[in-house]
Design a protein around this motif. Structure first.
Motif, PDB file in Angstrom:
ATOM      1  N   ARG A 414      77.251  -4.910  35.738  1.00  0.00           N
ATOM      2  CA  ARG A 414      77.249  -5.306  37.149  1.00  0.00           C
ATOM      3  C   ARG A 414      78.201  -4.452  38.002  1.00  0.00           C
ATOM      4  NH1 ARG A 414      79.402  -9.601  38.338  1.00  0.00           N
ATOM      5  NH2 ARG A 414      80.494 -10.125  36.385  1.00  0.00           N
ATOM      6  N   LYS A 415      79.313  -4.025  37.426  1.00  0.00           N
ATOM      7  CA  LYS A 415      80.290  -3.238  38.174  1.00  0.00           C
ATOM      8  C   LYS A 415      80.661  -2.007  37.348  1.00  0.00           C
ATOM      9  CE  LYS A 415      82.246  -7.204  40.625  1.00  0.00           C
ATOM     10  NZ  LYS A 415      83.451  -7.992  40.964  1.00  0.00           N
ATOM     11  N   LEU A 416      80.603  -0.826  38.018  1.00  0.00           N
ATOM     12  CA  LEU A 416      80.910   0.426  37.350  1.00  0.00           C
ATOM     13  C   LEU A 416      81.779   1.269  38.286  1.00  0.00           C
ATOM     14  CD1 LEU A 416      80.486   2.318  34.945  1.00  0.00           C
ATOM     15  CD2 LEU A 416      78.402   3.165  36.075  1.00  0.00           C
ATOM     16  N   ASP A 417      83.032   1.537  37.833  1.00  0.00           N
ATOM     17  CA  ASP A 417      83.993   2.236  38.690  1.00  0.00           C
ATOM     18  C   ASP A 417      84.668   3.355  37.886  1.00  0.00           C
ATOM     19  OD1 ASP A 417      85.928   3.085  40.448  1.00  0.00           O
ATOM     20  OD2 ASP A 417      86.558   1.073  41.047  1.00  0.00           O
ATOM     21  N   PHE A 418      84.328   4.607  38.234  1.00  0.00           N
ATOM     22  CA  PHE A 418      84.963   5.785  37.634  1.00  0.00           C
ATOM     23  C   PHE A 418      85.689   6.618  38.690  1.00  0.00           C
ATOM     24  CE2 PHE A 418      81.568   5.938  34.055  1.00  0.00           C
ATOM     25  CZ  PHE A 418      82.312   5.014  33.323  1.00  0.00           C
ATOM     26  N   GLY A 419      86.081   6.031  39.791  1.00  0.00           N
ATOM     27  CA  GLY A 419      86.689   6.769  40.899  1.00  0.00           C
ATOM     28  C   GLY A 419      88.015   7.418  40.546  1.00  0.00           C
ATOM     29  N   SER A 420      88.336   8.518  41.309  1.00  0.00           N
ATOM     30  CA  SER A 420      89.627   9.223  41.208  1.00  0.00           C
ATOM     31  C   SER A 420      89.905   9.743  39.807  1.00  0.00           C
ATOM     32  CB  SER A 420      90.767   8.308  41.677  1.00  0.00           C
ATOM     33  OG  SER A 420      90.570   7.888  43.002  1.00  0.00           O
ATOM     34  N   GLU A 439      78.108  -2.987  42.162  1.00  0.00           N
ATOM     35  CA  GLU A 439      79.089  -2.034  42.684  1.00  0.00           C
ATOM     36  C   GLU A 439      79.003  -0.735  41.893  1.00  0.00           C
ATOM     37  OE1 GLU A 439      83.062  -3.468  42.908  1.00  0.00           O
ATOM     38  OE2 GLU A 439      82.532  -5.337  43.948  1.00  0.00           O
ATOM     39  N   LEU A 440      78.927   0.381  42.634  1.00  0.00           N
ATOM     40  CA  LEU A 440      78.869   1.711  42.028  1.00  0.00           C
ATOM     41  C   LEU A 440      79.903   2.590  42.730  1.00  0.00           C
ATOM     42  CD1 LEU A 440      77.549   3.804  40.152  1.00  0.00           C
ATOM     43  CD2 LEU A 440      75.897   4.264  41.989  1.00  0.00           C
ATOM     44  N   ASN A 441      80.915   3.040  41.964  1.00  0.00           N
ATOM     45  CA  ASN A 441      81.998   3.830  42.562  1.00  0.00           C
ATOM     46  C   ASN A 441      82.250   5.077  41.712  1.00  0.00           C
ATOM     47  OD1 ASN A 441      84.214   4.844  43.835  1.00  0.00           O
ATOM     48  ND2 ASN A 441      85.575   3.108  43.405  1.00  0.00           N
TER      49      ASN A 441
END
Length: 515
Positions: A414-420, A439-441
């Motif tokens: 449901r949420k995937l965050d690989f930012g920075s 959420e896609l980041n």
């Protein structure tokens, strides 16, 4: 006590008669002795009456003293008051002394002082009520000062943790202590227990001597009580924000942040919830001996040191929240083999090394947060084995490489965050498989290519952050159609770059960032 301390004149024999008579005779003979070198000074003696300075009285006394001496000579030269063989002479002598005493009485108030009733100047008498009140209030004041001082001392000792170090007396301590030590040595290393300066040594000493509960050596609660005391000493419990009931004589199930459940052996610890409680120190390895532990929440404290490797032995552990501390070392790969672990949060720490790849398809992990650490290397391909994964945060974690293709096959994500980070490559068209994604980041990376049209299939998306990359091209209308469904935030590099060019064309973005 006779106060007149002037020396007795030579030649005066006070005899063995009545004391008053002897005193009178000696006194007046002393006054009229012409050879007395202390004669002038004796006039100022306190033994004389208040009117002793009168000249007329001194002359009268001199004449009477002369008659007294005449009476003595008529007595055959016998000593004053001595017994005479002739009764008439004896009676005459006693009569003369009696007359002198009647005419010149002695002032006993001035000349004699009762030692028992004598009170020096500056002191109160026994009958002085004023003095009694002063003594009462002085005693009361000193008592209050003493009580206040003792109370403050006890409070200070409690705050410093010294009060709990006072041994609690028990009977049969030797045998009980030996049995307890044997049991605890099955949990902690002997060398640590024998050192009273270690957390293990302090915890064992508390169980043996200072615990008012004085748990029996064969009690099922013994080991858990020892481990809870160890957690207290290992994390500087004296400075916790809330340590209600800790190290008290009550059951550990009543201690702040501890929850218990019923088991065959009685009450067992199932939860340790001590977030935001100013814990400082290291997490003890012995915590893994709490066999029925289900939740450990130690987030937002000041814990340091490594994460215990033995936590994977907790077969009922479901939640492990250690974020926002100062934990160091590598992330134990054994945690991913814990049979019941569903949530693992270790973000905002100082973990180093690579992200472990010991991730199997049997892992029950649903929520994994590894953000804001100092990892290096690539994202492990085994991330795709976490079939139950729903939330994955790995932003600002120091990783590089490409996005593992296995992630696109996680049906529950449901949420995937690989930012920075420093990710390179492109976004796979397989991203359309993540039907539940909200959420896609991928912002602030080095990704290239175009934004796949398959993103438009993700109807549950609420947020898309793809700025500060190297994307090019035009955003598909299918993606823009998501704005009419759930999409609220859509950010790309649709603004002008420093060179004045626009890399991404987007008519539906909520915000355009420049390169």
């Amino acid at each position: 006590m006779y106060r007149n301390t002037s020396p007795m004149p030579r030649g005066v024999n006070i005899g063995t008669g009545s004391n008053d008579t002897y005193e009178m005779s000696a006194r007046y003979s002393y006054e009229d002795d012409p050879n007395n070198e202390y004669r002038d000074n004796s006039r100022n003696s306190p033994s004389r009456g208040r009117d002793a300075g009168s000249r007329s009285q001194r002359s009268q006394r001199s004449s009477r003293s002369a008659r007294s001496r005449s009476s003595q000579r008529s007595g055959g030269g016998r000593s004053l008051g001595g017994r005479s063989t002739k009764s008439n002479k004896s009676s005459t002598s006693h009569k003369s002394a009696k007359n002198m005493m009647e005419e010149y009485p002695i002032n006993f108030e001035e000349d004699y002082i009762d030692e028992e009733s004598y009170t020096p100047e500056g002191f109160c008498s026994k009958s002085c009520c004023c003095c009694s009140r002063k003594k009462f209030f002085a005693t009361l004041f000193l008592s209050l000062v003493a009580i206040g001082g003792i109370g403050y001392l006890l409070w200070y000792m409690e705050q410093m943790g010294w009060l709990g170090k006072i041994p609690f007396p028990t009977f049969g301590q030797g045998q009980r202590a030996a049995l307890i030590k044997d049991s605890i040595m099955g949990v902690s290393k002997r060398v640590l227990l024998e050192d009273p300066t270690t957390s293990q040594g302090k915890a064992m000493d508390w169980v043996l001597y200072m615990d008012k509960m004085q748990v029996a050596a064969d009690s099922p609660e013994l080991i858990e009580r020892y481990i809870m005391a160890l957690v207290y000493f290992a994390t500087n419990g004296i400075r916790w924000s809330d340590k209600d009931a800790w190290l008290s004589e009550w059951s550990i199930c009543t201690w702040k942040g501890i929850s218990c459940s019923n088991a065959k052996t009685g009450k067992v610890v199932t939860k340790i919830l001590l977030a935001k409680n100013e814990l400082r120190g290291e997490i003890p390895e012995e915590i893994s001996e709490l066999k029925f532990l289900q939740e450990v929440m130690l987030s937002e404290n000041k814990l340091r040191g490594p994460i215990p490797q033995s936590l994977n032995n907790l077969k009922y552990l479901q939640v492990l929240l250690l974020e926002d501390n100062a934990l160091e070392g590598e992330l134990p790969g054994s945690l991913f083999s814990a049979p019941a672990l569903e949530a693992l949060y270790v973000h905002w720490n100082f973990l180093t090394g690579t992200i472990p790849d010991e991730m199997s398809q049997d892992s029950p992990i649903r929520s994994l947060s590894l953000s804001r650490n100092k990892f290096r290397g690539y994202l492990p391909r085994t991330l795709g084995n976490l079939r139950n994964l729903e939330e994955l945060w790995v932003w600002d974690a120091g990783i590089s490489g490409t996005i593992p293709h296995g992630l696109y096959d996680l049906p529950s994500l449901r949420k995937l965050d690989f930012g920075s980070n420093a990710l390179v490559g492109t976004i796979s068209t397989k991203i359309g498989n993540l039907k539940k994604l909200t959420e896609l980041n991928f912002d602030d990376n080095l990704l290239t290519g175009t934004i796949p049209e398959e993103v438009g299939k993700l109807e549950n998306l609420e947020k898309i952050l793809l700025s500060q990359n190297n994307f090019k091209g035009e955003i598909s209308n299918k993606i823009c159609e998501l704005r009419g469904i759930n999409l609220r935030d859509f950010v790309t590099d649709c603004g002008k770059s420093a060179s004045g060019t626009t890399e991404v064309t987007c008519n539906c973005c909520t915000e355009c960032a420049g390169n």
